[in-house]
Motif scaffolding. Structure first.
Motif, short mmCIF file in Angstrom:
data_model
loop_
_atom_site.label_atom_id
_atom_site.label_comp_id
_atom_site.label_asym_id
_atom_site.label_seq_id
_atom_site.Cartn_x
_atom_site.Cartn_y
_atom_site.Cartn_z
N ASN A 156 0.73 -1.23 -0.04
CA ASN A 156 -0.02 0.02 -0.01
C ASN A 156 0.85 1.16 0.10
O ASN A 156 1.64 1.40 0.94
CB ASN A 156 -1.27 0.11 1.17
CG ASN A 156 -1.54 1.37 1.59
OD1 ASN A 156 -1.17 2.12 2.19
ND2 ASN A 156 -2.34 1.89 0.80
N HIS A 157 0.49 2.30 -0.88
CA HIS A 157 1.35 3.52 -1.02
C HIS A 157 0.21 4.11 -1.73
O HIS A 157 0.00 4.32 -2.84
CB HIS A 157 2.54 3.42 -1.58
CG HIS A 157 3.47 4.45 -1.49
ND1 HIS A 157 3.63 5.45 -0.39
CD2 HIS A 157 4.14 5.36 -2.41
CE1 HIS A 157 4.54 6.11 -0.43
NE2 HIS A 157 4.83 6.33 -1.66
N ARG A 173 4.54 -2.68 -8.88
CA ARG A 173 4.05 -3.43 -9.66
C ARG A 173 5.16 -4.57 -10.67
O ARG A 173 4.87 -5.80 -10.84
CB ARG A 173 3.21 -2.72 -10.74
CG ARG A 173 2.66 -3.57 -11.80
CD ARG A 173 1.80 -2.44 -12.74
NE ARG A 173 0.86 -1.84 -12.06
CZ ARG A 173 -0.28 -2.29 -11.98
NH1 ARG A 173 -0.74 -3.42 -12.09
NH2 ARG A 173 -1.24 -1.29 -11.64
N ARG A 202 5.93 9.19 -5.17
CA ARG A 202 5.05 8.30 -4.81
C ARG A 202 4.68 7.17 -6.08
O ARG A 202 4.85 6.06 -5.98
CB ARG A 202 3.86 8.64 -4.29
CG ARG A 202 3.86 9.19 -2.90
CD ARG A 202 2.70 9.77 -2.20
NE ARG A 202 2.96 10.41 -0.86
CZ ARG A 202 2.26 10.08 0.13
NH1 ARG A 202 1.28 9.22 0.10
NH2 ARG A 202 2.53 10.55 1.34
N TRP A 203 4.40 7.74 -6.94
CA TRP A 203 4.13 7.16 -8.37
C TRP A 203 5.19 6.12 -8.65
O TRP A 203 5.03 4.92 -9.11
CB TRP A 203 3.80 8.14 -9.81
CG TRP A 203 3.39 7.42 -10.82
CD1 TRP A 203 4.23 7.06 -11.78
CD2 TRP A 203 2.06 7.37 -11.12
NE1 TRP A 203 3.48 6.64 -12.77
CE2 TRP A 203 2.58 6.72 -12.60
CE3 TRP A 203 0.78 7.43 -10.65
CZ2 TRP A 203 1.09 6.42 -13.33
CZ3 TRP A 203 -0.46 7.35 -11.42
CH2 TRP A 203 -0.36 6.52 -12.77
N PRO A 259 -4.65 -0.10 -10.09
CA PRO A 259 -4.04 -0.75 -8.88
C PRO A 259 -5.21 -1.96 -8.56
O PRO A 259 -6.37 -1.98 -9.25
CB PRO A 259 -4.14 0.15 -7.87
CG PRO A 259 -5.33 1.05 -8.23
CD PRO A 259 -5.27 1.17 -9.65
N CYS A 269 -3.51 1.19 -3.74
CA CYS A 269 -3.31 2.77 -3.69
C CYS A 269 -4.45 3.51 -3.82
O CYS A 269 -5.38 3.19 -4.74
CB CYS A 269 -2.18 3.07 -5.07
SG CYS A 269 -2.17 4.80 -5.21
N LEU A 301 5.15 3.02 -6.54
CA LEU A 301 3.92 2.11 -7.25
C LEU A 301 4.44 1.44 -8.37
O LEU A 301 4.11 0.14 -8.66
CB LEU A 301 2.84 2.89 -7.26
CG LEU A 301 2.30 3.39 -6.15
CD1 LEU A 301 1.22 4.55 -6.43
CD2 LEU A 301 1.52 2.37 -5.32
N VAL A 304 -0.67 -4.24 -6.19
CA VAL A 304 -0.58 -2.49 -5.89
C VAL A 304 -1.85 -2.09 -4.94
O VAL A 304 -3.01 -2.31 -5.58
CB VAL A 304 -0.29 -1.81 -7.17
CG1 VAL A 304 -0.57 -0.22 -6.91
CG2 VAL A 304 0.87 -2.22 -7.83
#
Length: 327
Positions: free
Chosen positions: A161-162, A191, A183-184, A224, A199, A187, A197
């Motif tokens: 989780n982010h 993946r 943050r992107w 996600p 999110c 993620l 993922v």
């Protein structure tokens, strides 16, 4: 736009930006129909089962970041202070989570990103939990390096989780100590490593309706496995402490809109639903596209009791997803 929403049932293709915006702007009279369509989309593309998750904080408070909604930031005057959870307590939390019927246990830390102490503590905790209880283990440890992503994958963390928290255009008004792009990037690495993922974000951070739609489409691009929908519960001592709670009908509009943008995704009720929606609104959301819930308390705020949520799912004839179905 009702026709476009109904087409999602048949195609499984989410609404575009204009379509999402139309749902977010729908009238009170139109809202029940959009919720009904969103529920039909959920049943068609996800099925009737609801995934249940519990979360626990391995490291609470003292975070160096300035996320304006978060009482765990060490930069604000909120009363939360830095605390580490020991391994026996972590295992006990996992056991209690599994006892509710939950299949997912997420270990969270209030950090910019994990240091070696945290990675070691997590590895020890994961090993101890696996010896004690059969449950999927997820993690939320902030921004990661590629080496840390590889370590988590090797530990068997199946979901990370982010949250992006809000639309890219609104992010600088909410966080200044790191960027939306950072943050992107985390993620994308998660993946690529084969982990699921998770999110989502928080609604009611002062974003416009247009930015709420922008956020839904950015999540659509990320695709996600799970999107947790939080609603701001203003925390004392934070910059957003005086932000008004989101109107419950706007929250339900968002539930319908995010489901119609993300027809195949786990859409999870997360923090703030109690104060924003209450019991009646919680029911409406479960009948409007939500197909996953966090049970029990959140990181620094109280939630509904697991028994209340499980009783509601039983009343609505929504079976709890079994562990074998999540593997």
């Amino acid at each position: 736009m009702l026709a476009a929403a109904k087409a999602v049932v048949d195609t499984g293709v989410g609404l575009d930006l204009d379509g999402v915006l139309a749902v977010l702007r729908c009238s009170d009279e139109e809202l029940p129909e959009y919720l009904a369509i969103a529920h039909e989309v959920r049943m068609t593309w996800c099925g009737p089962e609801v995934e249940v998750e519990g979360i626990v904080s391995l490291k609470t408070g003292g975070c160096p970041e300035d996320c304006h909604f978060c009482s765990q930031s060490g930069l604000f005057t909120s009363p939360v202070r830095a605390v580490w959870l020991d391994i026996p307590s972590l295992v006990e939390a996992a056991k209690q989570t599994a006892a509710t019927g939950a299949t997912e246990f997420c270990i969270v830390a209030a950090v910019r990103g994990p240091d070696q102490r945290l990675m070691t503590q997590l590895a020890d905790g994961v090993a101890a939990i696996r010896e004690a209880v059969d449950i999927n283990i997820a993690a939320s440890l902030g921004m990661l390096t590629q080496d840390q992503v590889d370590q988590l994958s090797a530990l068997g963390i199946h979901r990370y989780n982010h949250n992006l928290e809000t639309a890219r255009s609104h992010f600088p008004q909410v966080v200044t100590t790191h960027t939306w792009q950072e943050r992107w990037d985390t993620l994308r690495m998660v993946r690529a490593a084969g982990m699921e993922v998770c999110c989502g974000g928080i609604l009611g951070l002062g974003e416009t309706v247009e930015q709420r739609a922008e956020f839904a489409i950015q999540l659509q691009e990320l695709d996600p496995h799970e999107v947790p929908l939080n609603f701001l519960n203003p925390r004392p001592g934070t910059p957003l402490s005086d932000q008004p709670v989101l109107d419950p009908k706007d929250a339900l509009r968002a539930v319908a809109a995010f489901r119609l943008a993300l027809p195949r995704t786990l859409l999870r009720y997360a923090g703030g639903r109690e104060i924003t929606l209450g019991d009646l609104g919680t029911r409406d959301g479960l009948l409007g596209g939500v197909n996953a819930v966090i049970v029990g308390n959140y990181l620094t705020t109280l939630g509904r009791s697991p028994e209340q949520d499980l009783a509601l799912l039983d009343e609505l004839s929504m079976p709890v997803k079994a562990l074998s179905a999540t593997l």
